[in-house]
Write a protein that holds these residues in place. Structure first.
Motif, short mmCIF file in Angstrom:
data_model
loop_
_atom_site.label_atom_id
_atom_site.label_comp_id
_atom_site.label_asym_id
_atom_site.label_seq_id
_atom_site.Cartn_x
_atom_site.Cartn_y
_atom_site.Cartn_z
N TYR A 234 0.86 -1.17 0.00
CA TYR A 234 0.00 0.00 0.00
C TYR A 234 0.91 1.23 0.00
O TYR A 234 1.87 1.30 0.76
CB TYR A 234 -0.88 0.03 1.25
CG TYR A 234 -2.15 -0.76 1.11
CD1 TYR A 234 -2.18 -2.11 1.45
CD2 TYR A 234 -3.33 -0.15 0.67
CE1 TYR A 234 -3.35 -2.85 1.33
CE2 TYR A 234 -4.50 -0.89 0.54
CZ TYR A 234 -4.51 -2.23 0.88
OH TYR A 234 -5.66 -2.95 0.76
N MET A 235 0.57 2.18 -0.85
CA MET A 235 1.33 3.42 -0.89
C MET A 235 0.35 4.59 -0.95
O MET A 235 -0.79 4.43 -1.39
CB MET A 235 2.27 3.45 -2.09
CG MET A 235 3.34 2.37 -2.02
SD MET A 235 4.64 2.56 -3.22
CE MET A 235 5.47 4.04 -2.62
N GLY A 236 0.84 5.74 -0.50
CA GLY A 236 -0.07 6.87 -0.45
C GLY A 236 0.64 8.19 -0.66
O GLY A 236 1.86 8.28 -0.57
N TRP A 237 -0.17 9.17 -0.93
CA TRP A 237 0.27 10.56 -1.02
C TRP A 237 -0.42 11.35 0.10
O TRP A 237 -1.63 11.24 0.29
CB TRP A 237 -0.09 11.18 -2.37
CG TRP A 237 0.77 10.72 -3.49
CD1 TRP A 237 0.48 9.74 -4.40
CD2 TRP A 237 2.07 11.21 -3.83
NE1 TRP A 237 1.53 9.59 -5.29
CE2 TRP A 237 2.51 10.50 -4.96
CE3 TRP A 237 2.90 12.20 -3.30
CZ2 TRP A 237 3.75 10.72 -5.56
CZ3 TRP A 237 4.12 12.43 -3.89
CH2 TRP A 237 4.53 11.70 -5.01
N PHE A 238 0.38 12.14 0.78
CA PHE A 238 -0.11 12.97 1.87
C PHE A 238 0.35 14.39 1.62
O PHE A 238 1.32 14.62 0.90
CB PHE A 238 0.43 12.46 3.21
CG PHE A 238 -0.06 11.08 3.56
CD1 PHE A 238 0.52 9.96 2.97
CD2 PHE A 238 -1.09 10.90 4.45
CE1 PHE A 238 0.06 8.68 3.27
CE2 PHE A 238 -1.56 9.63 4.76
CZ PHE A 238 -0.97 8.53 4.16
N ARG A 239 -0.32 15.34 2.23
CA ARG A 239 0.11 16.73 2.09
C ARG A 239 -0.02 17.44 3.42
O ARG A 239 -0.82 17.08 4.28
CB ARG A 239 -0.70 17.46 1.02
CG ARG A 239 -2.17 17.67 1.36
CD ARG A 239 -2.90 18.26 0.16
NE ARG A 239 -4.32 18.41 0.42
CZ ARG A 239 -5.22 18.66 -0.52
NH1 ARG A 239 -4.83 18.80 -1.79
NH2 ARG A 239 -6.49 18.78 -0.21
N GLN A 240 0.81 18.46 3.55
CA GLN A 240 0.78 19.26 4.76
C GLN A 240 0.94 20.72 4.39
O GLN A 240 1.95 21.11 3.81
CB GLN A 240 1.89 18.83 5.72
CG GLN A 240 1.79 19.47 7.08
CD GLN A 240 2.65 18.77 8.11
OE1 GLN A 240 3.56 18.00 7.78
NE2 GLN A 240 2.36 19.00 9.38
N ALA A 241 -0.08 21.49 4.72
CA ALA A 241 -0.04 22.93 4.51
C ALA A 241 0.54 23.60 5.75
O ALA A 241 0.48 23.03 6.85
CB ALA A 241 -1.44 23.45 4.23
N PRO A 242 1.09 24.79 5.61
CA PRO A 242 1.66 25.48 6.77
C PRO A 242 0.63 25.63 7.88
O PRO A 242 -0.49 26.07 7.66
CB PRO A 242 2.06 26.84 6.18
CG PRO A 242 2.28 26.59 4.74
CD PRO A 242 1.29 25.54 4.35
N GLY A 243 1.02 25.23 9.06
CA GLY A 243 0.15 25.36 10.21
C GLY A 243 -0.94 24.33 10.33
O GLY A 243 -1.79 24.41 11.23
N LYS A 244 -0.94 23.35 9.44
CA LYS A 244 -1.98 22.32 9.46
C LYS A 244 -1.36 20.95 9.63
O LYS A 244 -0.17 20.75 9.39
CB LYS A 244 -2.81 22.39 8.18
CG LYS A 244 -3.62 23.66 8.03
CD LYS A 244 -4.57 23.56 6.85
CE LYS A 244 -5.44 24.80 6.74
NZ LYS A 244 -6.38 24.71 5.60
N GLU A 245 -2.20 20.02 10.02
CA GLU A 245 -1.74 18.64 10.17
C GLU A 245 -1.61 17.98 8.81
O GLU A 245 -2.25 18.37 7.83
CB GLU A 245 -2.73 17.86 11.04
CG GLU A 245 -2.78 18.31 12.48
CD GLU A 245 -3.68 17.41 13.33
OE1 GLU A 245 -3.68 17.60 14.55
OE2 GLU A 245 -4.34 16.53 12.76
N ARG A 246 -0.79 16.95 8.77
CA ARG A 246 -0.63 16.18 7.55
C ARG A 246 -1.92 15.41 7.28
O ARG A 246 -2.48 14.79 8.19
CB ARG A 246 0.54 15.22 7.68
CG ARG A 246 0.96 14.56 6.41
CD ARG A 246 2.28 13.81 6.59
NE ARG A 246 3.37 14.73 6.93
CZ ARG A 246 4.64 14.36 6.97
NH1 ARG A 246 4.98 13.10 6.67
NH2 ARG A 246 5.57 15.22 7.30
#
Length: 122
Positions: A31-43
Motif C-alpha cells: 500500500y502506498m499513499g500521497w499525503f500533504r501538509q499545509a503550513p500550520g496544518k496537520e498532515r
C-alpha cells in the motif's frame, strides 16, 4: 531500509495540472499513499493505492486527482488536475508495511519521503 524519493512539485496557477512521482527502493506491491501538509496544518491523506491498484481519495480531490502505479519502474504517480489554492502544501509519498486502516491515515504508513512542494496561486 526503504527509500522514497518524490519529484514533480512546482508552482502553478489555479486550474493547472501537475504530476507527482515517487520512486521506492523496495517495491513489493505494498500500500502506498500521497499525503500533504499545509503550513500550520496537520498532515492529511490525499490518495492511496492498494497492491491490486485500487485507489482511495480524500473527498476534496475526488474527480481531480488520480493515483497510479508503475510496478516495472517501482514508481507511483499522483496526477493533479484543476488545482486549487487550497491544494498548496508539501506533498509526501509514503509506503506501508501492512494494510493501513483507514487507508488515508498517516499512522498506517511506515516509510516516508522528504516531500515535494506544490504551490497553487489564485
Amino acid at each position: 531500509q526503504v527509500h522514497l524519493v518524490e519529484s514533480g512539485g512546482d508552482s502553478v496557477q489555479a486550474g493547472g495540472s501537475l504530476r507527482l512521482s515517487c520512486v521506492t527502493s523496495t517495491y513489493s506491491r505494498p500500500y502506498m499513499g500521497w499525503f500533504r501538509q499545509a503550513p500550520g496544518k496537520e498532515r492529511e491523506g490525499v490518495a492511496a493505492i492498494s497492491p491490486a491498484g485500487g485507489g482511495y481519495y480524500v473527498d476534496s480531490v475526488v474527480g481531480r486527482f488520480t493515483i497510479s502505479q508503475d510496478s516495472e519502474n517501482d514508481t507511483i504517480y499522483l496526477l493533479m488536475n484543476n488545482l486549487k489554492p487550497e491544494d498548496t502544501g508539501m506533498y509526501y509519498c509514503a509506503q506501508a508495511r501492512g494494510r493501513p486502516v483507514p487507508r488515508l491515515h498517516p499512522a498506517g504508513y511506515d516509510y516516508w519521503g522528504q516531500g515535494t512542494r506544490v504551490t497553487v496561486s489564485a
